[in-house]
Design a protein around this motif. Structure first.
Motif, PDB file in Angstrom:
ATOM      1  N   GLU A   3       0.838  -1.189   0.000  1.00  0.00           N
ATOM      2  CA  GLU A   3       0.000   0.000   0.000  1.00  0.00           C
ATOM      3  C   GLU A   3       0.881   1.250   0.000  1.00  0.00           C
ATOM      4  O   GLU A   3       1.959   1.264   0.601  1.00  0.00           O
ATOM      5  N   ALA A   4       0.421   2.259  -0.680  1.00  0.00           N
ATOM      6  CA  ALA A   4       1.179   3.510  -0.732  1.00  0.00           C
ATOM      7  C   ALA A   4       1.298   4.110   0.665  1.00  0.00           C
ATOM      8  O   ALA A   4       0.315   4.188   1.408  1.00  0.00           O
ATOM      9  N   ASN A   5       2.522   4.521   1.046  1.00  0.00           N
ATOM     10  CA  ASN A   5       2.727   5.132   2.361  1.00  0.00           C
ATOM     11  C   ASN A   5       2.384   6.628   2.304  1.00  0.00           C
ATOM     12  O   ASN A   5       2.155   7.185   1.225  1.00  0.00           O
ATOM     13  N   PRO A   6       2.312   7.293   3.449  1.00  0.00           N
ATOM     14  CA  PRO A   6       1.909   8.711   3.465  1.00  0.00           C
ATOM     15  C   PRO A   6       2.781   9.614   2.598  1.00  0.00           C
ATOM     16  O   PRO A   6       2.276  10.542   1.956  1.00  0.00           O
ATOM     17  N   LEU A   7       4.097   9.350   2.570  1.00  0.00           N
ATOM     18  CA  LEU A   7       4.973  10.184   1.752  1.00  0.00           C
ATOM     19  C   LEU A   7       4.671   9.993   0.267  1.00  0.00           C
ATOM     20  O   LEU A   7       4.657  10.961  -0.516  1.00  0.00           O
ATOM     21  N   GLU A   8       4.415   8.741  -0.136  1.00  0.00           N
ATOM     22  CA  GLU A   8       4.059   8.472  -1.525  1.00  0.00           C
ATOM     23  C   GLU A   8       2.728   9.128  -1.889  1.00  0.00           C
ATOM     24  O   GLU A   8       2.563   9.645  -2.992  1.00  0.00           O
ATOM     25  N   MET A   9       1.791   9.093  -0.960  1.00  0.00           N
ATOM     26  CA  MET A   9       0.503   9.742  -1.212  1.00  0.00           C
ATOM     27  C   MET A   9       0.674  11.249  -1.367  1.00  0.00           C
ATOM     28  O   MET A   9       0.017  11.874  -2.208  1.00  0.00           O
TER      29      MET A   9
END
Length: 513
Positions: free
Chosen positions: A259-265
């Motif tokens: 799942e995409a992490n917060p930084l990636e989001m």
């Protein structure tokens, strides 16, 4: 990206179709490396041009009326052409510049992780059936970006399928089918419509039946219906024929799908903002009063905007890629941008080598006039069998599908055939726009299996990222069901429109008014 594997599903009892396609794959993969295939084709063209040219064969160009001799490459003129054109054939090969230019932008976005994050966020949890329809649908609409869609959509489709736990080669095949076999269909009026309509109008003048003008919207209704029909058919082929034959993908991806992490989001959000700002600036430049991006009449089809869509797409991917890379700390200095671009171009080295040989073959084939000779003689044969009614239109489409295997450019082939067939069919009371639609069906559906399609090479390179053993036979065996079934269903749709009197475009029927 993966370990070598076979493409066949060992747990599935092969059907007759499987055995047929497996045979094609085995034969195809026993062929020499594609680089040497083109080298052998060069040798064949050289010998054929000498054999036919030595008999004094000529062909009358149906458009210009010029008498063209079959020129021998085994001659003083031919030898000089081979040597003098070699570098220009390679460096001037249009798809080479297009592919490398697109990969600068797409490669940057891929190397910094933007594409993977976008896939994880938007499609990872999507229903299986939706993903398949979406890939085919987007692939068909991709012809708005012209040939750039061949480079952009198939690899992204493979990534999408792999991300949702499906076989990436099935995704690549679906994307390539949408882009290639569905190339001429669209919900919008595209540059292809204007280009073919202009050729049809010129050819119609030679019929002597009055002033008939074919406009860019004369096939519009038919092409809108085609998008939805082909999306449904393409999804069926992918899920019922291609995926069962491929089985479960056993390769290992270089990156785990998490799942995409917060930084990636956050990076995804910033890249979206950058993309919106960029598209807003493009729209402002396009719709600014007296914009140089529009044509003289203020329209967009055709226009400098569509003619130069590749640089516009390139800068879009650079903008969103840089925005994402800076946010997730993949880009910490300006040196990182060309570094990622260089890595992307390194992945294309095999394609560049292949194009050197392919560009020579295509150039020599065109220079000898062998392509024109084959096309004109094929047209004369169809005329000589003297069929009438819809069967002759179907026969015409079959002829086009064969000729497209040796003349990939749709506009070039239509420029050769339209002056012969448009007047002939108009004398049978058929509207030239109807014949143009029949042409577009055949020309599109065979795009994915013709060896003269330069983008087959780039798709093969993408395929080998997932299966090192995949060869030209693998690709053709995957694409052949799309070609055959698309062609058959699309012809049925043409006949339905004709028999039910459904207009192909505003006020356009089967027959002349």
């Amino acid at each position: 990206m993966s370990q070598p594997q076979t493409n066949l599903n060992p747990q599935k009892k092969p059907t007759a179709m499987d055995r047929f396609l497996n045979g094609i794959e085995r034969v195809g993969n026993k062929l020499p490396d594609p680089f040497f295939i083109f080298i052998y084709l060069v040798a064949f063209v050289i010998l054929l041009s000498w054999a036919v040219g030595s008999m004094g064969v000529t062909v009358e160009h149906p458009g210009t009326g010029e008498e063209l001799p079959i020129k021998s490459l085994i001659s003083e003129e031919g030898l000089v052409y081979i040597l003098s054109s070699m570098l220009d054939n390679f460096t001037g090969f249009a798809p080479l510049g297009l592919v490398l230019t697109m990969m600068l932008g797409i490669g940057l976005a891929e190397k910094v992780g933007l594409l993977e994050t976008a896939i994880k966020r938007s499609i990872l949890n999507a229903p299986k059936s939706f993903v398949t329809y979406a890939v085919i649908f987007i692939g068909i609409l991709g012809n708005l970006a012209s040939d750039a869609s061949f480079v952009l959509i198939p690899p992204l489709a493979a990534m999408v399928f792999h991300a949702v736990g499906r076989h990436p080669l099935a995704g690549l095949a679906a994307g390539f089918a949408g882009v290639g076999s569905g190339f001429t269909a669209n919900l919008f009026v595209a540059g292809t419509d204007a280009l073919l309509a202009g050729i049809s109008t010129e050819a119609a003048k030679n019929a002597g039946l009055g002033e008939i003008v074919v406009t860019p919207v004369d096939n519009w209704y038919f092409m809108i219906a085609s998008v939805f029909v082909l999306s449904i058919v393409g999804a069926f082929i992918t899920e019922k024929i291609i995926e069962p034959r491929l089985g479960t993908y056993k390769g290992k991806a270089e990156k785990a799908l998490e799942e995409a992490n917060p930084l990636e989001m956050k990076g995804l959000r910033n890249s979206a903002i950058a993309g919106i700002v960029y598209l807003g600036l493009v729209a402002l430049a396009l719709f600014w009063p007296d914009s140089p991006l529009r044509n003289e009449d203020g329209g967009i089809v055709p226009s400098p905007f569509l003619d130069n869509i590749i640089p516009i797409i390139l800068f879009f991917f650079i903008s969103v890629g840089v925005a994402y890379g800076v946010t997730v700390k993949k880009i910490t200095s300006t040196k990182d941008i060309p570094k990622y671009m260089s890595e992307a171009i390194k992945d294309m080295s095999g394609y560049i080598v292949l194009i050197f040989a392919a560009s020579q073959f295509i150039s020599y084939f065109n220079w000898t006039n062998l392509g024109t000779w084959v096309a004109v003689n094929g047209a004369e044969f169809l005329t000589s069998i003297n069929m009438t009614g819809l069967p002759v239109v179907i026969g015409f489409s079959i002829l086009v599908s064969i000729l497209n295997l040796i003349i990939f450019s749709g506009s070039a082939l239509w420029a050769l055939l339209a002056p012969v067939f448009i007047p002939m069919f108009m004398l049978l009371d058929y509207h030239p726009a109807f014949i143009q639609a029949a042409y577009r069906i055949a020309e599109s559906t065979t795009n994915v299996i013709t060896p003269l399609n330069p983008y087959i090479l780039i798709v093969l390179a993408f395929m080998q990222e997932y299966d090192k053993k995949a060869g030209l036979g693998t690709l053709i065996s995957l694409m052949l069901p799309y070609t055959i079934i698309f062609f058959a269903i699309w012809l049925v749709l043409l006949i339905v429109f004709a028999l039910l009197g459904i207009p192909f475009g505003p006020g356009i029927g089967v027959y002349l008014p």
